[in-house]
Design a protein around this motif. Structure first.
Motif, PDB file in Angstrom:
ATOM      1  N   ILE A  47       0.831  -1.195   0.000  1.00 60.86           N
ATOM      2  CA  ILE A  47       0.000   0.000   0.000  1.00 60.86           C
ATOM      3  C   ILE A  47       0.869   1.249   0.000  1.00 60.86           C
ATOM      4  O   ILE A  47       0.647   2.169  -0.760  1.00 60.86           O
ATOM      5  CB  ILE A  47      -0.959   0.002   1.213  1.00 60.86           C
ATOM      6  N   HIS A  96       1.273   4.604  -3.256  1.00 62.16           N
ATOM      7  CA  HIS A  96       1.353   6.057  -3.325  1.00 62.16           C
ATOM      8  C   HIS A  96       2.270   6.494  -2.196  1.00 62.16           C
ATOM      9  O   HIS A  96       1.855   6.807  -1.112  1.00 62.16           O
ATOM     10  CB  HIS A  96      -0.013   6.739  -3.214  1.00 62.16           C
ATOM     11  N   LYS A 100     -13.728  20.284   5.223  1.00 58.96           N
ATOM     12  CA  LYS A 100     -14.545  19.653   6.267  1.00 58.96           C
ATOM     13  C   LYS A 100     -15.374  20.660   7.049  1.00 58.96           C
ATOM     14  O   LYS A 100     -16.488  20.374   7.467  1.00 58.96           O
ATOM     15  CB  LYS A 100     -13.643  18.901   7.264  1.00 58.96           C
ATOM     16  N   THR A 120       3.163   9.848   9.422  1.00 59.90           N
ATOM     17  CA  THR A 120       1.981  10.457   8.805  1.00 59.90           C
ATOM     18  C   THR A 120       0.709   9.988   9.509  1.00 59.90           C
ATOM     19  O   THR A 120      -0.222  10.760   9.691  1.00 59.90           O
ATOM     20  CB  THR A 120       1.877  10.087   7.315  1.00 59.90           C
ATOM     21  N   THR A 121       0.680   8.712   9.912  1.00 63.98           N
ATOM     22  CA  THR A 121      -0.488   8.192  10.621  1.00 63.98           C
ATOM     23  C   THR A 121      -0.647   8.905  11.959  1.00 63.98           C
ATOM     24  O   THR A 121      -1.749   9.252  12.374  1.00 63.98           O
ATOM     25  CB  THR A 121      -0.345   6.676  10.858  1.00 63.98           C
ATOM     26  N   TYR A 153      -1.864  12.395  11.254  1.00 68.69           N
ATOM     27  CA  TYR A 153      -3.256  12.302  10.807  1.00 68.69           C
ATOM     28  C   TYR A 153      -4.188  12.132  12.010  1.00 68.69           C
ATOM     29  O   TYR A 153      -5.228  12.783  12.112  1.00 68.69           O
ATOM     30  CB  TYR A 153      -3.441  11.104   9.856  1.00 68.69           C
ATOM     31  N   ARG A 173      -7.205  14.531  12.941  1.00 66.42           N
ATOM     32  CA  ARG A 173      -8.575  14.013  13.002  1.00 66.42           C
ATOM     33  C   ARG A 173      -9.191  14.294  14.378  1.00 66.42           C
ATOM     34  O   ARG A 173     -10.342  14.728  14.482  1.00 66.42           O
ATOM     35  CB  ARG A 173      -8.549  12.498  12.691  1.00 66.42           C
ATOM     36  N   PHE A 182     -12.362  16.674  15.183  1.00 65.61           N
ATOM     37  CA  PHE A 182     -13.535  16.085  15.820  1.00 65.61           C
ATOM     38  C   PHE A 182     -13.982  16.916  17.025  1.00 65.61           C
ATOM     39  O   PHE A 182     -15.168  17.236  17.164  1.00 65.61           O
ATOM     40  CB  PHE A 182     -13.211  14.649  16.261  1.00 65.61           C
ATOM     41  N   ILE A 196     -11.892   8.307  22.414  1.00 60.31           N
ATOM     42  CA  ILE A 196     -12.331   7.476  21.289  1.00 60.31           C
ATOM     43  C   ILE A 196     -11.125   6.949  20.512  1.00 60.31           C
ATOM     44  O   ILE A 196     -11.081   5.791  20.102  1.00 60.31           O
ATOM     45  CB  ILE A 196     -13.270   8.291  20.375  1.00 60.31           C
ATOM     46  N   TRP A 197     -10.149   7.837  20.290  1.00 65.66           N
ATOM     47  CA  TRP A 197      -8.928   7.425  19.569  1.00 65.66           C
ATOM     48  C   TRP A 197      -7.714   7.791  20.416  1.00 65.66           C
ATOM     49  O   TRP A 197      -7.029   8.778  20.129  1.00 65.66           O
ATOM     50  CB  TRP A 197      -8.820   8.147  18.228  1.00 65.66           C
ATOM     51  N   TYR A 245     -15.739   6.276  10.682  1.00 65.23           N
ATOM     52  CA  TYR A 245     -15.180   6.354  12.036  1.00 65.23           C
ATOM     53  C   TYR A 245     -13.744   6.850  11.995  1.00 65.23           C
ATOM     54  O   TYR A 245     -13.349   7.780  12.699  1.00 65.23           O
ATOM     55  CB  TYR A 245     -15.267   4.965  12.670  1.00 65.23           C
ATOM     56  N   VAL A 246     -12.966   6.237  11.110  1.00 63.31           N
ATOM     57  CA  VAL A 246     -11.556   6.602  10.961  1.00 63.31           C
ATOM     58  C   VAL A 246     -11.408   8.054  10.489  1.00 63.31           C
ATOM     59  O   VAL A 246     -10.508   8.768  10.897  1.00 63.31           O
ATOM     60  CB  VAL A 246     -10.885   5.605   9.986  1.00 63.31           C
ATOM     61  N   ASN A 247     -12.348   8.491   9.650  1.00 67.35           N
ATOM     62  CA  ASN A 247     -12.322   9.871   9.167  1.00 67.35           C
ATOM     63  C   ASN A 247     -12.844  10.874  10.188  1.00 67.35           C
ATOM     64  O   ASN A 247     -12.836  12.065   9.924  1.00 67.35           O
ATOM     65  CB  ASN A 247     -13.150  10.012   7.887  1.00 67.35           C
ATOM     66  N   GLY A 248     -13.348  10.382  11.299  1.00 68.35           N
ATOM     67  CA  GLY A 248     -13.903  11.276  12.311  1.00 68.35           C
ATOM     68  C   GLY A 248     -15.224  11.888  11.911  1.00 68.35           C
ATOM     69  O   GLY A 248     -15.557  12.990  12.334  1.00 68.35           O
ATOM     70  N   GLU A 249     -16.006  11.194  11.088  1.00 68.94           N
ATOM     71  CA  GLU A 249     -17.236  11.771  10.561  1.00 68.94           C
ATOM     72  C   GLU A 249     -18.500  11.322  11.282  1.00 68.94           C
ATOM     73  O   GLU A 249     -19.593  11.744  10.932  1.00 68.94           O
ATOM     74  CB  GLU A 249     -17.363  11.425   9.058  1.00 68.94           C
ATOM     75  N   LEU A 250     -18.355  10.455  12.274  1.00 64.47           N
ATOM     76  CA  LEU A 250     -19.544   9.976  12.987  1.00 64.47           C
ATOM     77  C   LEU A 250     -19.749  10.759  14.273  1.00 64.47           C
ATOM     78  O   LEU A 250     -18.800  11.292  14.837  1.00 64.47           O
ATOM     79  CB  LEU A 250     -19.374   8.486  13.323  1.00 64.47           C
ATOM     80  N   SER A 262     -19.264   6.737  17.382  1.00 63.85           N
ATOM     81  CA  SER A 262     -17.820   6.503  17.425  1.00 63.85           C
ATOM     82  C   SER A 262     -17.449   5.717  18.682  1.00 63.85           C
ATOM     83  O   SER A 262     -16.643   4.783  18.628  1.00 63.85           O
ATOM     84  CB  SER A 262     -17.058   7.828  17.427  1.00 63.85           C
ATOM     85  N   LYS A 304     -15.644   2.090  19.093  1.00 63.97           N
ATOM     86  CA  LYS A 304     -14.444   1.917  19.916  1.00 63.97           C
ATOM     87  C   LYS A 304     -14.638   0.768  20.917  1.00 63.97           C
ATOM     88  O   LYS A 304     -13.753  -0.060  21.105  1.00 63.97           O
ATOM     89  CB  LYS A 304     -14.147   3.231  20.646  1.00 63.97           C
ATOM     90  N   ILE A 341      -6.829  -0.039  12.134  1.00 66.58           N
ATOM     91  CA  ILE A 341      -5.424   0.366  12.023  1.00 66.58           C
ATOM     92  C   ILE A 341      -5.033   0.524  10.557  1.00 66.58           C
ATOM     93  O   ILE A 341      -4.428   1.525  10.165  1.00 66.58           O
ATOM     94  CB  ILE A 341      -4.509  -0.651  12.749  1.00 66.58           C
ATOM     95  N   GLU A 342      -5.427  -0.446   9.736  1.00 65.40           N
ATOM     96  CA  GLU A 342      -5.100  -0.364   8.309  1.00 65.40           C
ATOM     97  C   GLU A 342      -5.796   0.821   7.643  1.00 65.40           C
ATOM     98  O   GLU A 342      -5.202   1.540   6.848  1.00 65.40           O
ATOM     99  CB  GLU A 342      -5.502  -1.662   7.588  1.00 65.40           C
ATOM    100  N   THR A 349      -6.770   3.566   9.003  1.00 63.34           N
ATOM    101  CA  THR A 349      -6.196   4.828   9.458  1.00 63.34           C
ATOM    102  C   THR A 349      -4.911   5.119   8.696  1.00 63.34           C
ATOM    103  O   THR A 349      -4.672   6.240   8.245  1.00 63.34           O
ATOM    104  CB  THR A 349      -5.900   4.773  10.972  1.00 63.34           C
ATOM    105  N   LYS A 350      -4.102   4.065   8.544  1.00 68.73           N
ATOM    106  CA  LYS A 350      -2.863   4.200   7.783  1.00 68.73           C
ATOM    107  C   LYS A 350      -3.180   4.700   6.371  1.00 68.73           C
ATOM    108  O   LYS A 350      -2.553   5.615   5.853  1.00 68.73           O
ATOM    109  CB  LYS A 350      -2.199   2.820   7.706  1.00 68.73           C
ATOM    110  N   HIS A 351      -4.171   4.073   5.786  1.00 67.24           N
ATOM    111  CA  HIS A 351      -4.548   4.407   4.421  1.00 67.24           C
ATOM    112  C   HIS A 351      -5.081   5.845   4.332  1.00 67.24           C
ATOM    113  O   HIS A 351      -4.724   6.596   3.430  1.00 67.24           O
ATOM    114  CB  HIS A 351      -5.602   3.416   3.940  1.00 67.24           C
ATOM    115  N   ALA A 352      -5.940   6.216   5.287  1.00 68.24           N
ATOM    116  CA  ALA A 352      -6.497   7.572   5.295  1.00 68.24           C
ATOM    117  C   ALA A 352      -5.376   8.599   5.424  1.00 68.24           C
ATOM    118  O   ALA A 352      -5.390   9.639   4.760  1.00 68.24           O
ATOM    119  CB  ALA A 352      -7.491   7.735   6.444  1.00 68.24           C
ATOM    120  N   ALA A 353      -4.388   8.292   6.261  1.00 66.08           N
ATOM    121  CA  ALA A 353      -3.269   9.219   6.441  1.00 66.08           C
ATOM    122  C   ALA A 353      -2.500   9.372   5.139  1.00 66.08           C
ATOM    123  O   ALA A 353      -2.159  10.479   4.729  1.00 66.08           O
ATOM    124  CB  ALA A 353      -2.347   8.716   7.552  1.00 66.08           C
TER     125      ALA A 353
END
Ligand SMILES: [Zn+2]
Lengths: 208, 232
Positions: A17, A21, A63, A96-97, A100, A104, A108, A126-127, B14-19, B24, B28, B42-43, B45-49
């Motif tokens: 992945i 990119h 956003k 980056t994660t 991010y 986020r 939020f 939550i996170w 959820y990962v995008n923080g849109e809920l 959310s 969790k 986890i995957e 989030t990595k991808h979104a980042a």
């Protein structure tokens, strides 16, 4: 063995992945973060700022559709990067994660303040930032995926299998592998590259 | 064994923080009990980042990108240098303290330990009807109402449908409806298409998020309408 195998699947898919990119030079970002963490290096922070701030600004403008709030997200996110750089752990995930996640969470909390008039900053519950470790010792994680990857590796030519297995199972560096297999480093590198391209095809990872 | 998971679309939001916070938090709680969803998060989030921070300017080579960014000053609609100065004047934050003190609630004399994610949520005073006890979670999310709901052993909720949606996260114990039996960690989403009558043989505690009031379907239960607003 179990542990090694489950981290294997993450690693391979993760690798594919990120090579899909991977315009982001994570090593530079790590260096800057380290400089901030260890010596509060302002010029390293400035680099981080100019790399991330414009991107964060764009994302939060779309956003929040509000310039002032978007600036607040930049200010808050980058402040947290500065104040918490020493908490970033490279072994637990990409920088980056980490950034991010901060962005986020900040967004939020700002949105929640706006919509519910609550300043309870629930994002960190939550996170949680402290929980960013990858779960790689989960014995009953994705057996199917692992099996799939293992069986796919077996379809590679023998010489590619050797490097892939050495690299991911035994976590050897390319140099160590070259020595171990008695090959030039360049050969190891190109076999590894070919193997990854092939794996990508076999696993059906799309170049989207 | 957990059988009901949030859909991937929900995990992405959820990962995008849109809920909303309520949903959310439900995800969790589920992810803490479900390694499969946790790894997926986890995957994702990595991808979104990666997709967030990789942009068109990536046409420039990997190594040179950073250098070229240094050259052409990015555009801001604020004074970047003074923001940098302000930030770098701040002291580093000392180690994050992880507060592991469990939060708990007592419903009809039974004390339940609550998930960590609820640590900073305030709870309303418990109320009771029959074998149901409920404590509101005061999240102020408008038409979305969240509660802790306890069904006492042998208790049930009269058959009903939903105008909006109902998310139930089973925290302790078990219950069943005509679609099957649920266990702790199950993430159950119901919408207007479903009709059900959950009942719990041994009692259970649920975290619920309801977006609109419930609709009771059986004749005599229409008289029980107070329960509708009780559960909503
Ligand atoms: Zn799950």
């Amino acid at each position: 063995m179990q542990v090694v195998q489950s981290s294997l699947s993450n690693k391979i898919t993760g690798h594919i992945i990120s090579s899909m990119h991977s315009p982001i030079e994570n090593t530079d970002i790590c260096l800057w973060l380290n400089a901030v963490a260890t010596s509060r290096d302002k010029s390293a922070f400035t680099q981080l700022f100019h790399f991330f701030a414009p991107k964060i600004l764009n994302i939060s403008k779309s956003k929040l559709s509000n310039k002032t709030l978007a600036n607040e997200v930049v200010q808050e996110t980058m402040s947290n990067v500065w104040k918490k750089a020493h908490l970033f752990d490279e072994s637990k995930g990409a920088p980056t994660t980490w950034i991010y996640t901060i962005m986020r969470n900040v967004t939020f909390d700002i949105l929640r303040k706006l919509q519910s008039n609550k300043e309870d900053n629930l994002s960190d519950d939550i996170w949680p930032m402290v929980e960013m470790a990858e779960v790689d010792d989960e014995p009953f994680s994705d057996h199917l995926e692992q099996k799939q990857i293992l069986s796919v590796i077996d379809k590679l030519p023998q010489n590619q299998q050797e490097v892939i297995k050495g690299f991911y199972f035994m976590e050897m560096s390319q140099e160590q592998l070259a020595q171990h297999l008695d090959l030039p480093v360049g050969t190891v590198k190109s076999r590894l590259r070919l193997a990854l391209i092939k794996l990508r095809g076999l696993l059906g990872v799309n170049n989207d | 064994m957990i059988n009901h998971h949030p859909k991937i679309e929900l995990l992405i939001q959820y990962v995008n923080g849109e809920l909303p916070a309520s949903i959310s938090a439900g995800i969790k709680i589920h992810a803490d009990l479900c390694p499969k969803c946790n790894n997926q998060i986890i995957e994702l989030t990595k991808h979104a980042a990666e997709t967030s921070f990789a942009q068109e300017d990536t046409l420039v080579g990997i190594g040179s990108e950073v250098l070229s960014l240094k050259g052409d000053e990015p555009e801001y609609n604020f004074d970047a240098q003074s923001m940098i100065n302000n930030i770098t004047d701040m002291p580093a934050e000392t180690e994050l303290k992880v507060d592991d003190t469990p939060v708990s609630i007592t419903l009809r004399g039974v004390e339940y330990e609550l998930p960590n994610v609820m640590k900073h949520m305030s709870l309303g005073k418990p109320a009771q009807i029959g074998k149901l006890s409920r404590s509101r979670i005061l999240l102020d999310e408008g038409h979305i109402h969240s509660s802790l709901l306890r069904i006492e052993a042998g208790g049930s909720i009269p058959e009903h449908t939903h105008n909006g949606y109902e998310i139930t996260l089973l925290l302790e114990g078990s219950f069943k409806d005509d679609m099957g039996e649920y266990v702790a960690g199950d993430f159950i989403v119901l919408d207007g298409k479903h009709q059900h009558q959950p009942m719990s043989e041994l009692g259970c505690l649920c975290y619920t998020v309801v977006s609109d009031s419930l609709h009771f379907t059986q004749g005599i239960n229409k008289l029980l309408n107070p329960i509708g607003s009780f559960i909503y």
